[in-house]
Motif scaffolding. Structure first.
Motif, PDB file in Angstrom:
ATOM      1  N   MET A 102     -52.915  64.085  -3.624  1.00  0.00           N
ATOM      2  CA  MET A 102     -51.888  63.176  -3.137  1.00  0.00           C
ATOM      3  C   MET A 102     -50.746  63.143  -4.124  1.00  0.00           C
ATOM      4  O   MET A 102     -50.933  62.954  -5.312  1.00  0.00           O
ATOM      5  CB  MET A 102     -52.481  61.773  -2.953  1.00  0.00           C
ATOM      6  CG  MET A 102     -51.512  60.788  -2.334  1.00  0.00           C
ATOM      7  SD  MET A 102     -52.251  59.161  -2.076  1.00  0.00           S
ATOM      8  CE  MET A 102     -52.616  58.689  -3.751  1.00  0.00           C
ATOM      9  N   SER A 103     -49.517  63.315  -3.596  1.00  0.00           N
ATOM     10  CA  SER A 103     -48.378  63.421  -4.492  1.00  0.00           C
ATOM     11  C   SER A 103     -47.846  62.072  -4.927  1.00  0.00           C
ATOM     12  O   SER A 103     -47.736  61.792  -6.105  1.00  0.00           O
ATOM     13  CB  SER A 103     -47.270  64.235  -3.819  1.00  0.00           C
ATOM     14  OG  SER A 103     -46.901  63.641  -2.573  1.00  0.00           O
ATOM     15  N   ASP A 104     -47.512  61.213  -3.972  1.00  0.00           N
ATOM     16  CA  ASP A 104     -46.851  59.982  -4.386  1.00  0.00           C
ATOM     17  C   ASP A 104     -47.356  58.737  -3.676  1.00  0.00           C
ATOM     18  O   ASP A 104     -46.857  57.643  -3.926  1.00  0.00           O
ATOM     19  CB  ASP A 104     -45.339  60.110  -4.176  1.00  0.00           C
ATOM     20  CG  ASP A 104     -44.971  60.329  -2.712  1.00  0.00           C
ATOM     21  OD1 ASP A 104     -45.882  60.329  -1.861  1.00  0.00           O
ATOM     22  OD2 ASP A 104     -43.774  60.483  -2.430  1.00  0.00           O
ATOM     23  N   GLY A 105     -48.303  58.864  -2.768  1.00  0.00           N
ATOM     24  CA  GLY A 105     -48.856  57.685  -2.102  1.00  0.00           C
ATOM     25  C   GLY A 105     -48.011  57.148  -0.968  1.00  0.00           C
ATOM     26  O   GLY A 105     -48.289  56.060  -0.460  1.00  0.00           O
ATOM     27  N   GLN A 106     -46.997  57.871  -0.536  1.00  0.00           N
ATOM     28  CA  GLN A 106     -46.186  57.407   0.587  1.00  0.00           C
ATOM     29  C   GLN A 106     -47.010  57.427   1.877  1.00  0.00           C
ATOM     30  O   GLN A 106     -47.709  58.386   2.168  1.00  0.00           O
ATOM     31  CB  GLN A 106     -44.951  58.292   0.750  1.00  0.00           C
ATOM     32  CG  GLN A 106     -44.007  57.843   1.850  1.00  0.00           C
ATOM     33  CD  GLN A 106     -42.903  58.839   2.099  1.00  0.00           C
ATOM     34  OE1 GLN A 106     -43.163  59.995   2.432  1.00  0.00           O
ATOM     35  NE2 GLN A 106     -41.654  58.416   1.909  1.00  0.00           N
ATOM     36  N   ILE A 107     -46.919  56.347   2.641  1.00  0.00           N
ATOM     37  CA  ILE A 107     -47.552  56.288   3.957  1.00  0.00           C
ATOM     38  C   ILE A 107     -46.484  56.608   4.992  1.00  0.00           C
ATOM     39  O   ILE A 107     -45.407  55.996   5.002  1.00  0.00           O
ATOM     40  CB  ILE A 107     -48.148  54.894   4.237  1.00  0.00           C
ATOM     41  CG1 ILE A 107     -49.223  54.550   3.193  1.00  0.00           C
ATOM     42  CG2 ILE A 107     -48.731  54.821   5.642  1.00  0.00           C
ATOM     43  CD1 ILE A 107     -49.721  53.122   3.291  1.00  0.00           C
ATOM     44  N   VAL A 108     -46.779  57.558   5.872  1.00  0.00           N
ATOM     45  CA  VAL A 108     -45.850  57.941   6.932  1.00  0.00           C
ATOM     46  C   VAL A 108     -46.551  57.799   8.275  1.00  0.00           C
ATOM     47  O   VAL A 108     -47.567  58.462   8.522  1.00  0.00           O
ATOM     48  CB  VAL A 108     -45.331  59.381   6.757  1.00  0.00           C
ATOM     49  CG1 VAL A 108     -44.405  59.753   7.917  1.00  0.00           C
ATOM     50  CG2 VAL A 108     -44.609  59.533   5.426  1.00  0.00           C
ATOM     51  N   VAL A 109     -46.025  56.939   9.111  1.00  0.00           N
ATOM     52  CA  VAL A 109     -46.510  56.764  10.478  1.00  0.00           C
ATOM     53  C   VAL A 109     -45.478  57.398  11.397  1.00  0.00           C
ATOM     54  O   VAL A 109     -44.302  57.039  11.349  1.00  0.00           O
ATOM     55  CB  VAL A 109     -46.708  55.277  10.810  1.00  0.00           C
ATOM     56  CG1 VAL A 109     -46.999  55.073  12.290  1.00  0.00           C
ATOM     57  CG2 VAL A 109     -47.835  54.687   9.959  1.00  0.00           C
ATOM     58  N   SER A 110     -45.912  58.352  12.219  1.00  0.00           N
ATOM     59  CA  SER A 110     -44.978  59.131  13.034  1.00  0.00           C
ATOM     60  C   SER A 110     -45.432  59.189  14.492  1.00  0.00           C
ATOM     61  O   SER A 110     -46.449  59.814  14.804  1.00  0.00           O
ATOM     62  CB  SER A 110     -44.859  60.550  12.474  1.00  0.00           C
ATOM     63  OG  SER A 110     -43.963  61.328  13.227  1.00  0.00           O
ATOM     64  N   GLY A 111     -44.694  58.510  15.358  1.00  0.00           N
ATOM     65  CA  GLY A 111     -44.969  58.549  16.788  1.00  0.00           C
ATOM     66  C   GLY A 111     -46.343  58.057  17.180  1.00  0.00           C
ATOM     67  O   GLY A 111     -46.906  58.491  18.192  1.00  0.00           O
ATOM     68  N   LEU A 112     -46.888  57.128  16.404  1.00  0.00           N
ATOM     69  CA  LEU A 112     -48.265  56.691  16.618  1.00  0.00           C
ATOM     70  C   LEU A 112     -48.372  55.894  17.928  1.00  0.00           C
ATOM     71  O   LEU A 112     -47.599  54.958  18.169  1.00  0.00           O
ATOM     72  CB  LEU A 112     -48.719  55.831  15.446  1.00  0.00           C
ATOM     73  CG  LEU A 112     -50.194  55.847  15.077  1.00  0.00           C
ATOM     74  CD1 LEU A 112     -50.689  57.258  14.830  1.00  0.00           C
ATOM     75  CD2 LEU A 112     -50.428  54.980  13.849  1.00  0.00           C
ATOM     76  N   THR A 113     -49.332  56.275  18.750  1.00  0.00           N
ATOM     77  CA  THR A 113     -49.545  55.631  20.045  1.00  0.00           C
ATOM     78  C   THR A 113     -51.038  55.462  20.272  1.00  0.00           C
ATOM     79  O   THR A 113     -51.830  56.341  19.933  1.00  0.00           O
ATOM     80  CB  THR A 113     -48.953  56.491  21.189  1.00  0.00           C
ATOM     81  OG1 THR A 113     -47.548  56.640  20.987  1.00  0.00           O
ATOM     82  CG2 THR A 113     -49.195  55.854  22.552  1.00  0.00           C
ATOM     83  N   LYS A 114     -51.405  54.296  20.824  1.00  0.00           N
ATOM     84  CA  LYS A 114     -52.795  54.071  21.217  1.00  0.00           C
ATOM     85  C   LYS A 114     -52.835  53.390  22.571  1.00  0.00           C
ATOM     86  O   LYS A 114     -52.314  52.285  22.737  1.00  0.00           O
ATOM     87  CB  LYS A 114     -53.540  53.217  20.183  1.00  0.00           C
ATOM     88  CG  LYS A 114     -55.007  53.017  20.525  1.00  0.00           C
ATOM     89  CD  LYS A 114     -55.760  54.331  20.597  1.00  0.00           C
ATOM     90  CE  LYS A 114     -57.214  54.159  21.002  1.00  0.00           C
ATOM     91  NZ  LYS A 114     -57.928  55.445  21.096  1.00  0.00           N
TER      92      LYS A 114
END
Length: 303
Positions: free
Chosen positions: A1-13
């Motif tokens: 893991m490089s920097d711990g950034q969380i990326v949520v992209s187009g998340l659908t449920k």
């Protein structure tokens, strides 16, 4: 893991006839506390469960440091999470509960005592879990999340059950951890606390992103403006002078004047010109609660 950034992209449920999360995208940066906010049924917990691969998305993806949680080589040392008050065997002590997790993760037993000290539970470490209050269970959950000394913390309503002293302790702890460069994502309904704690906020409603940004930027972008509350026994004369100065003046139920379009010094100058006595003069600025309600009005759902 490089920097711990969380990326949520187009998340659908999608759950049968309910779309709990709908094409949701946002980022959470390291070194900052990010508040994850939304009304009941907004999809916050479902989103966090998808980030942690506890729920399979219908579409989209979530990564932590560029990887899905399920693909992390050593997840306990990378991400610490608490999605509800800690659950443990009622007959186990808090210390033994943590040692079981240490054994499963290959961590030394001494780490259990270190995190008990960190969360202020060292004196209660030998007490059985069944005797813990809700606030103590929350602290034990945070202790478990910290066992691997993770770079990323994901916490769902961690202040539930804490008294005012405990909430302040929680605030200080999370800000200190963010200050060490960790990524801290916190879901909460305590908006006044989020205003004190968070650097950034992500606000969702009905499963969709409503607003993301720093707390100051989000609050400053809203239509709700700062106003000056002023009280005087000669309110009518003061109001007339303020209107001549270009102010907009309203009166609240208590008889105080609510003044916009001018700042407090201009209100004081108007009072001097009118020769009136002032009993109160204060600037009122919109808080995070006002902004949240304006952004999410009518979007709370019951599921």
């Amino acid at each position: 893991m490089s920097d711990g950034q969380i990326v949520v992209s187009g998340l659908t449920k999608q759950y049968k006839n309910v779309r709990a999360v709908d094409d949701l995208s946002f980022t959470v940066e390291p070194g900052r506390v990010t508040g994850f906010l939304g009304p009941n049924g907004a999809g916050k917990t479902t989103t966090l469960r998808m980030v942690l691969n506890l729920v399979t998305p219908t579409a989209g993806a979530a990564t932590i440091g560029g990887r899905r949680y399920a693909d992390l080589h050593d997840p306990l040392r990378t991400v610490g999470a608490i999605l509800e008050a800690s659950a443990a065997h009622k007959g186990r002590t808090g210390r033994n509960h943590l040692r079981v997790i240490c054994a499963a993760a290959g961590l030394p037993d001494s780490r259990a005592d270190e995190v008990l000290e960190l969360v202020g539970l060292a004196p209660a470490g030998s007490r059985k879990f069944k005797g813990y209050s809700l606030g103590m269970r929350q602290r034990l959950g945070i202790a478990a999340a910290m066992l691997g000394d993770p770079r990323v913390l994901i916490l769902d309503e961690p202040a539930n059950g804490l008294d005012p002293e405990g909430i302040r302790w929680m605030r200080d702890l999370l800000r200190r951890l963010a200050g060490e460069g960790r990524t801290v994502l916190v879901s909460s309904h305590l908006l006044s606390e989020m205003q004190l704690l968070a650097d950034d906020v992500v606000i969702i409603a009905a499963g969709r992103l409503v607003r993301q940004g720093t707390v100051d930027d989000v609050m400053g972008s809203m239509s709700t403006q700062a106003r000056v509350r002023v009280r005087s026994p000669q309110a009518e004369a003061l109001g007339a002078e303020l209107k001549r100065a270009g102010a907009t003046v309203a009166t609240d139920a208590d008889g105080a004047l609510l003044v916009t379009r001018v700042e407090a010094p201009a209100v004081g100058a108007a009072a001097l010109r009118a020769g009136v006595e002032l009993h109160e003069l204060v600037t009122e600025r919109p808080d995070l609660e006002h902004v949240f309600l304006e952004l999410t009005q009518g979007k709370a759902t019951i599921r």
